[in-house]
Motif scaffolding. Structure first.
Motif, short mmCIF file in Angstrom:
data_model
loop_
_atom_site.label_atom_id
_atom_site.label_comp_id
_atom_site.label_asym_id
_atom_site.label_seq_id
_atom_site.Cartn_x
_atom_site.Cartn_y
_atom_site.Cartn_z
N MET A 100 46.96 54.70 37.98
CA MET A 100 48.07 53.78 38.24
C MET A 100 47.73 52.82 39.38
O MET A 100 48.04 51.63 39.33
CB MET A 100 49.34 54.56 38.58
CG MET A 100 49.86 55.39 37.43
SD MET A 100 50.46 54.44 36.07
CE MET A 100 51.99 53.85 36.74
N THR A 101 47.08 53.32 40.43
CA THR A 101 46.71 52.49 41.57
C THR A 101 45.70 51.42 41.15
O THR A 101 45.83 50.25 41.52
CB THR A 101 46.12 53.36 42.69
OG1 THR A 101 47.07 54.35 43.04
CG2 THR A 101 45.79 52.52 43.91
N VAL A 102 44.71 51.81 40.37
CA VAL A 102 43.71 50.85 39.90
C VAL A 102 44.37 49.81 38.99
O VAL A 102 44.06 48.62 39.08
CB VAL A 102 42.57 51.59 39.16
CG1 VAL A 102 41.68 50.61 38.42
CG2 VAL A 102 41.75 52.40 40.14
N GLY A 103 45.28 50.24 38.14
CA GLY A 103 45.99 49.30 37.26
C GLY A 103 46.82 48.30 38.05
O GLY A 103 46.83 47.10 37.73
N LYS A 104 47.49 48.76 39.09
CA LYS A 104 48.31 47.87 39.91
C LYS A 104 47.43 46.85 40.63
O LYS A 104 47.75 45.67 40.70
CB LYS A 104 49.11 48.68 40.93
CG LYS A 104 50.19 47.87 41.62
CD LYS A 104 50.84 48.57 42.81
CE LYS A 104 51.25 49.97 42.55
NZ LYS A 104 51.95 50.56 43.72
N THR A 118 44.48 45.81 39.68
CA THR A 118 43.97 44.89 38.66
C THR A 118 44.99 43.83 38.32
O THR A 118 44.66 42.65 38.16
CB THR A 118 43.57 45.68 37.40
OG1 THR A 118 42.62 46.67 37.77
CG2 THR A 118 42.95 44.77 36.36
N ASP A 119 46.26 44.24 38.19
CA ASP A 119 47.32 43.25 37.92
C ASP A 119 47.40 42.21 39.02
O ASP A 119 47.58 41.02 38.76
CB ASP A 119 48.67 43.96 37.78
CG ASP A 119 48.81 44.69 36.46
OD1 ASP A 119 48.01 44.42 35.55
OD2 ASP A 119 49.71 45.55 36.34
N ARG A 120 47.27 42.65 40.27
CA ARG A 120 47.31 41.70 41.39
C ARG A 120 46.14 40.72 41.31
O ARG A 120 46.32 39.52 41.54
CB ARG A 120 47.24 42.45 42.71
CG ARG A 120 48.51 43.16 43.08
CD ARG A 120 48.36 43.81 44.43
NE ARG A 120 49.49 44.67 44.72
CZ ARG A 120 49.47 45.68 45.55
NH1 ARG A 120 48.35 45.98 46.19
NH2 ARG A 120 50.54 46.42 45.76
N GLU A 121 44.96 41.24 41.00
CA GLU A 121 43.78 40.37 40.91
C GLU A 121 43.93 39.36 39.77
O GLU A 121 43.57 38.20 39.92
CB GLU A 121 42.51 41.21 40.70
CG GLU A 121 42.09 41.99 41.92
CD GLU A 121 41.69 41.10 43.08
OE1 GLU A 121 41.05 40.05 42.86
OE2 GLU A 121 42.02 41.46 44.23
N ILE A 122 44.45 39.80 38.64
CA ILE A 122 44.66 38.89 37.51
C ILE A 122 45.67 37.82 37.88
O ILE A 122 45.49 36.64 37.55
CB ILE A 122 45.11 39.69 36.26
CG1 ILE A 122 43.95 40.53 35.74
CG2 ILE A 122 45.62 38.75 35.17
CD1 ILE A 122 44.34 41.49 34.64
N ASN A 136 44.91 33.83 37.99
CA ASN A 136 45.69 32.87 37.20
C ASN A 136 46.33 31.81 38.10
O ASN A 136 46.43 30.64 37.71
CB ASN A 136 46.78 33.59 36.39
CG ASN A 136 46.21 34.34 35.21
OD1 ASN A 136 45.11 34.05 34.76
ND2 ASN A 136 46.93 35.34 34.75
N GLU A 137 46.76 32.19 39.30
CA GLU A 137 47.34 31.21 40.21
C GLU A 137 46.29 30.22 40.67
O GLU A 137 46.57 29.05 40.85
CB GLU A 137 47.96 31.92 41.41
CG GLU A 137 49.26 32.63 41.09
CD GLU A 137 49.78 33.44 42.25
OE1 GLU A 137 49.10 33.51 43.29
OE2 GLU A 137 50.88 34.01 42.10
N ARG A 138 45.05 30.68 40.87
CA ARG A 138 43.99 29.77 41.28
C ARG A 138 43.65 28.78 40.16
O ARG A 138 43.35 27.63 40.42
CB ARG A 138 42.72 30.55 41.63
CG ARG A 138 42.73 31.05 43.05
CD ARG A 138 41.36 31.55 43.44
NE ARG A 138 41.54 32.88 44.02
CZ ARG A 138 40.83 33.95 43.70
NH1 ARG A 138 39.89 33.86 42.81
NH2 ARG A 138 41.05 35.09 44.28
#
Length: 44
Positions: free
Chosen positions: A25-29, A31-35, A39-41
């Motif tokens: 769950m921590t790795v998934g969260k 990863t979501d932040r990095e994605i 996308n914002e960049r």
């Protein structure tokens, strides 16, 4: 004696599964932040 060993094994197995799920769950969260950052960049 067998009951005690079996219970100890089951508790250890359950804790291992719990720790693994927390790590996933921590790795998934993260990863979501990095994605989201990626996308914002690209939007700018």
């Amino acid at each position: 004696m067998w009951e005690l060993a079996k219970d100890l094994l089951l508790v250890s197995f359950g804790m291992g599964i719990g720790v693994s799920l927390i790590c996933i769950m921590t790795v998934g969260k993260e990863t979501d932040r990095e994605i989201k950052r990626f996308n914002e960049r690209e939007d700018k």
